[in-house]
Design a protein around this motif. Structure first.
Motif, PDB file in Angstrom:
ATOM      1  N   PRO A  99     -16.931  19.217  -0.403  1.00 53.04           N
ATOM      2  CA  PRO A  99     -17.755  20.359   0.026  1.00 53.04           C
ATOM      3  C   PRO A  99     -18.721  20.879  -1.034  1.00 53.04           C
ATOM      4  CG  PRO A  99     -15.461  20.669   0.674  1.00 53.04           C
ATOM      5  CD  PRO A  99     -15.496  19.469  -0.213  1.00 53.04           C
ATOM      6  N   SER A 100     -18.426  20.587  -2.298  1.00 56.64           N
ATOM      7  CA  SER A 100     -19.312  21.093  -3.365  1.00 56.64           C
ATOM      8  C   SER A 100     -20.632  20.337  -3.445  1.00 56.64           C
ATOM      9  CB  SER A 100     -18.602  21.006  -4.721  1.00 56.64           C
ATOM     10  OG  SER A 100     -18.437  19.658  -5.122  1.00 56.64           O
ATOM     11  N   LEU A 101     -20.687  19.137  -2.853  1.00 55.34           N
ATOM     12  CA  LEU A 101     -21.889  18.302  -2.953  1.00 55.34           C
ATOM     13  C   LEU A 101     -22.846  18.655  -1.813  1.00 55.34           C
ATOM     14  CD1 LEU A 101     -20.309  14.819  -3.778  1.00 55.34           C
ATOM     15  CD2 LEU A 101     -20.918  16.689  -5.338  1.00 55.34           C
ATOM     16  N   LYS A 102     -23.598  19.711  -2.002  1.00 52.75           N
ATOM     17  CA  LYS A 102     -24.528  20.172  -0.979  1.00 52.75           C
ATOM     18  C   LYS A 102     -25.964  19.802  -1.351  1.00 52.75           C
ATOM     19  CE  LYS A 102     -21.611  24.133   0.202  1.00 52.75           C
ATOM     20  NZ  LYS A 102     -21.508  25.624   0.256  1.00 52.75           N
ATOM     21  N   ASN A 103     -26.715  19.375  -0.353  1.00 51.01           N
ATOM     22  CA  ASN A 103     -28.139  19.046  -0.556  1.00 51.01           C
ATOM     23  C   ASN A 103     -28.327  18.007  -1.657  1.00 51.01           C
ATOM     24  OD1 ASN A 103     -28.909  21.032   1.381  1.00 51.01           O
ATOM     25  ND2 ASN A 103     -28.661  22.611  -0.195  1.00 51.01           N
ATOM     26  N   ASN A 104     -27.451  17.010  -1.665  1.00 54.01           N
ATOM     27  CA  ASN A 104     -27.539  15.942  -2.672  1.00 54.01           C
ATOM     28  C   ASN A 104     -27.572  16.492  -4.092  1.00 54.01           C
ATOM     29  OD1 ASN A 104     -27.511  14.021  -0.683  1.00 54.01           O
ATOM     30  ND2 ASN A 104     -29.675  13.514  -0.820  1.00 54.01           N
ATOM     31  N   THR A 105     -26.748  17.485  -4.323  1.00 50.22           N
ATOM     32  CA  THR A 105     -26.697  18.111  -5.638  1.00 50.22           C
ATOM     33  C   THR A 105     -25.261  18.147  -6.155  1.00 50.22           C
ATOM     34  OG1 THR A 105     -28.628  19.498  -5.188  1.00 50.22           O
ATOM     35  CG2 THR A 105     -27.151  20.221  -6.943  1.00 50.22           C
ATOM     36  N   TYR A 106     -25.083  17.693  -7.400  1.00 51.27           N
ATOM     37  CA  TYR A 106     -23.805  17.820  -8.084  1.00 51.27           C
ATOM     38  C   TYR A 106     -23.867  19.109  -8.904  1.00 51.27           C
ATOM     39  CZ  TYR A 106     -22.200  13.120  -6.845  1.00 51.27           C
ATOM     40  OH  TYR A 106     -21.753  12.012  -6.162  1.00 51.27           O
ATOM     41  N   PRO A 107     -23.055  20.097  -8.559  1.00 51.32           N
ATOM     42  CA  PRO A 107     -23.164  21.395  -9.239  1.00 51.32           C
ATOM     43  C   PRO A 107     -22.685  21.339 -10.677  1.00 51.32           C
ATOM     44  CG  PRO A 107     -21.299  21.389  -7.738  1.00 51.32           C
ATOM     45  CD  PRO A 107     -22.027  20.107  -7.499  1.00 51.32           C
ATOM     46  N   ALA A 108     -23.135  22.290 -11.477  1.00 52.87           N
ATOM     47  CA  ALA A 108     -22.676  22.402 -12.860  1.00 52.87           C
ATOM     48  C   ALA A 108     -21.160  22.514 -12.872  1.00 52.87           C
ATOM     49  CB  ALA A 108     -23.305  23.619 -13.515  1.00 52.87           C
ATOM     50  N   GLY A 109     -20.543  21.818 -13.805  1.00 49.94           N
ATOM     51  CA  GLY A 109     -19.092  21.843 -13.919  1.00 49.94           C
ATOM     52  C   GLY A 109     -18.410  20.669 -13.259  1.00 49.94           C
ATOM     53  N   THR A 110     -19.165  19.840 -12.539  1.00 50.36           N
ATOM     54  CA  THR A 110     -18.583  18.670 -11.887  1.00 50.36           C
ATOM     55  C   THR A 110     -18.335  17.562 -12.904  1.00 50.36           C
ATOM     56  OG1 THR A 110     -19.790  19.161  -9.846  1.00 50.36           O
ATOM     57  CG2 THR A 110     -18.921  16.933 -10.083  1.00 50.36           C
ATOM     58  N   ILE A 111     -17.205  16.879 -12.763  1.00 54.81           N
ATOM     59  CA  ILE A 111     -16.986  15.629 -13.502  1.00 54.81           C
ATOM     60  C   ILE A 111     -16.887  14.530 -12.452  1.00 54.81           C
ATOM     61  CG2 ILE A 111     -14.481  16.051 -13.608  1.00 54.81           C
ATOM     62  CD1 ILE A 111     -14.458  14.376 -16.191  1.00 54.81           C
ATOM     63  N   ALA A 112     -17.662  13.472 -12.619  1.00 53.33           N
ATOM     64  CA  ALA A 112     -17.747  12.420 -11.605  1.00 53.33           C
ATOM     65  C   ALA A 112     -17.780  11.046 -12.258  1.00 53.33           C
ATOM     66  CB  ALA A 112     -18.987  12.628 -10.732  1.00 53.33           C
ATOM     67  N   MET A 113     -17.452  10.044 -11.450  1.00 53.49           N
ATOM     68  CA  MET A 113     -17.436   8.672 -11.949  1.00 53.49           C
ATOM     69  C   MET A 113     -18.833   8.074 -12.005  1.00 53.49           C
ATOM     70  SD  MET A 113     -14.425   7.867 -12.773  1.00 53.49           S
ATOM     71  CE  MET A 113     -14.612   6.094 -12.974  1.00 53.49           C
ATOM     72  N   ALA A 114     -19.081   7.294 -13.020  1.00 56.56           N
ATOM     73  CA  ALA A 114     -20.294   6.490 -13.097  1.00 56.56           C
ATOM     74  C   ALA A 114     -20.022   5.163 -12.384  1.00 56.56           C
ATOM     75  CB  ALA A 114     -20.662   6.243 -14.551  1.00 56.56           C
ATOM     76  N   ASN A 115     -21.087   4.526 -11.927  1.00 55.40           N
ATOM     77  CA  ASN A 115     -20.928   3.209 -11.314  1.00 55.40           C
ATOM     78  C   ASN A 115     -22.225   2.423 -11.416  1.00 55.40           C
ATOM     79  OD1 ASN A 115     -22.626   3.908  -9.033  1.00 55.40           O
ATOM     80  ND2 ASN A 115     -20.873   4.982  -8.140  1.00 55.40           N
ATOM     81  N   THR A 116     -22.253   1.239 -10.828  1.00 54.77           N
ATOM     82  CA  THR A 116     -23.436   0.374 -10.941  1.00 54.77           C
ATOM     83  C   THR A 116     -24.496   0.670  -9.901  1.00 54.77           C
ATOM     84  OG1 THR A 116     -22.518  -1.298  -9.476  1.00 54.77           O
ATOM     85  CG2 THR A 116     -22.010  -1.505 -11.815  1.00 54.77           C
ATOM     86  N   GLY A 117     -24.191   1.607  -9.005  1.00 56.25           N
ATOM     87  CA  GLY A 117     -25.075   1.834  -7.882  1.00 56.25           C
ATOM     88  C   GLY A 117     -24.571   1.134  -6.633  1.00 56.25           C
ATOM     89  N   GLN A 118     -23.565   0.279  -6.818  1.00 58.02           N
ATOM     90  CA  GLN A 118     -22.920  -0.397  -5.703  1.00 58.02           C
ATOM     91  C   GLN A 118     -21.593   0.290  -5.396  1.00 58.02           C
ATOM     92  OE1 GLN A 118     -24.553  -2.958  -4.097  1.00 58.02           O
ATOM     93  NE2 GLN A 118     -26.205  -2.464  -5.548  1.00 58.02           N
ATOM     94  N   ALA A 119     -21.107   0.126  -4.173  1.00 56.37           N
ATOM     95  CA  ALA A 119     -19.860   0.767  -3.773  1.00 56.37           C
ATOM     96  C   ALA A 119     -18.676   0.209  -4.549  1.00 56.37           C
ATOM     97  CB  ALA A 119     -19.642   0.573  -2.275  1.00 56.37           C
ATOM     98  N   HIS A 120     -17.753   1.081  -4.873  1.00 58.46           N
ATOM     99  CA  HIS A 120     -16.460   0.716  -5.457  1.00 58.46           C
ATOM    100  C   HIS A 120     -16.598  -0.027  -6.789  1.00 58.46           C
ATOM    101  CE1 HIS A 120     -15.418   1.917  -1.464  1.00 58.46           C
ATOM    102  NE2 HIS A 120     -15.838   0.797  -0.906  1.00 58.46           N
ATOM    103  N   THR A 121     -17.463   0.458  -7.651  1.00 62.87           N
ATOM    104  CA  THR A 121     -17.665  -0.197  -8.950  1.00 62.87           C
ATOM    105  C   THR A 121     -17.386   0.735 -10.123  1.00 62.87           C
ATOM    106  OG1 THR A 121     -20.042   0.303  -8.849  1.00 62.87           O
ATOM    107  CG2 THR A 121     -19.343  -1.871  -8.063  1.00 62.87           C
ATOM    108  N   GLY A 122     -16.721   1.865  -9.871  1.00 65.68           N
ATOM    109  CA  GLY A 122     -16.357   2.752 -10.973  1.00 65.68           C
ATOM    110  C   GLY A 122     -15.296   2.108 -11.854  1.00 65.68           C
TER     111      GLY A 122
END
Length: 271
Positions: A186-209
């Protein structure tokens, strides 16, 4: 017959018109430059931010933002606000497959990154991203993140600190990949990752974290393609802001942090 006063006024009008023409042309050129910058940033956001598997934004050799600059201090002016790293070596072990599930999905977990710049505490989302949280608990228990450097800071267009690569190159990882999770948080609104988020990096392809992750210190527009798996505490955000304020080493908004950001110790446990 034209009087001297009339002639003076005519010259003044002509001078004014020339000034107006110069200003109009300057505004037109500025508008073109702004349009070009916006286009470049668009490419950077789509291209550079395909975060790399084992980590970071797609590839550290990708094009850097050529847009004019961020508000961060220039490399020459920036001061390192952090301490010297603790003694120790970076782990080199890798694994062929994702670790078996060992966390309690219904429990609350916290990750603490004791860095040279201060402690960053993260409330983890075990129920929403169990594979990711389980992997971080496993890797932290193995000392995988200890003594690793946060190798990338972006200060233009997107605002993240990237860590989790033992090689410090933006291409390292644990040897296995993880499924994407929690992409409808729910925090990912309007294609925005809000300040304070920690998220996985990936290659741009699915399931590559893998092991690389990014910490968002200011709201950043990104497609919801990167597993959000935790939220940084208020005290941790102060640490991130301090790191960001020191800027990055290219002056272009995408490079290694000027601050010496090293994770001396990473721990994950039930909170």
């Amino acid at each position: 017959m034209v009087t001297q006063e009339q002639r003076r006024r005519q010259l003044a009008r002509e001078k004014f018109l020339r000034q107006q023409q110069r200003r109009t042309e300057a505004r037109r050129k500025a508008k073109v430059r702004t349009s070009v910058i916006a286009s470049v940033l668009g490419v950077v956001l789509v291209g550079s931010l395909a975060l790399y598997t084992s980590g970071v934004m797609k590839d550290d050799s990708d094009d850097k933002a050529s847009a004019s600059a961020s508000t961060a201090p220039s490399p020459s002016a920036a001061k390192d606000p952090c301490e010297k790293p603790a003694a120790g070596k970076v782990a080199t072990q890798t694994w062929k497959k994702e670790p078996a599930m060992s966390i309690d999905k219904s429990a609350k977990y916290t990750m603490t990154l004791d860095t040279t710049c201060g402690a960053i505490d993260v409330a983890l989302k075990a129920s929403a991203a169990p594979h990711t949280v389980n992997s971080f608990a496993f890797l932290a228990g193995k000392g995988y993140f200890d003594h690793t450097k946060c190798h990338r800071l972006t200060t233009n267009g997107i605002y993240v600190l990237q860590c989790g690569d033992p090689t410090g190159s933006g291409s390292g990882g644990p040897g296995y990949t993880l499924p994407d999770e929690n992409l409808k948080d729910p925090s990912l609104k309007n294609n925005t990752y809000p300040a304070g988020t920690i998220a996985m990096a990936n290659t741009g392809q699915a399931h590559t974290g893998g092991s690389q992750f990014f910490l968002v210190y200011q709201a950043s527009q990104l497609p919801p393609s990167y597993t959000p798996f935790g939220t940084v505490s208020a005290a941790g955000m102060k640490v991130l802001k301090k790191i960001a304020a020191a800027g990055e080493n290219t002056g272009g908004g995408d490079g290694a942090p000027n601050a010496t950001v090293v994770i001396d110790k990473a721990t994950v446990g039930k909170s």
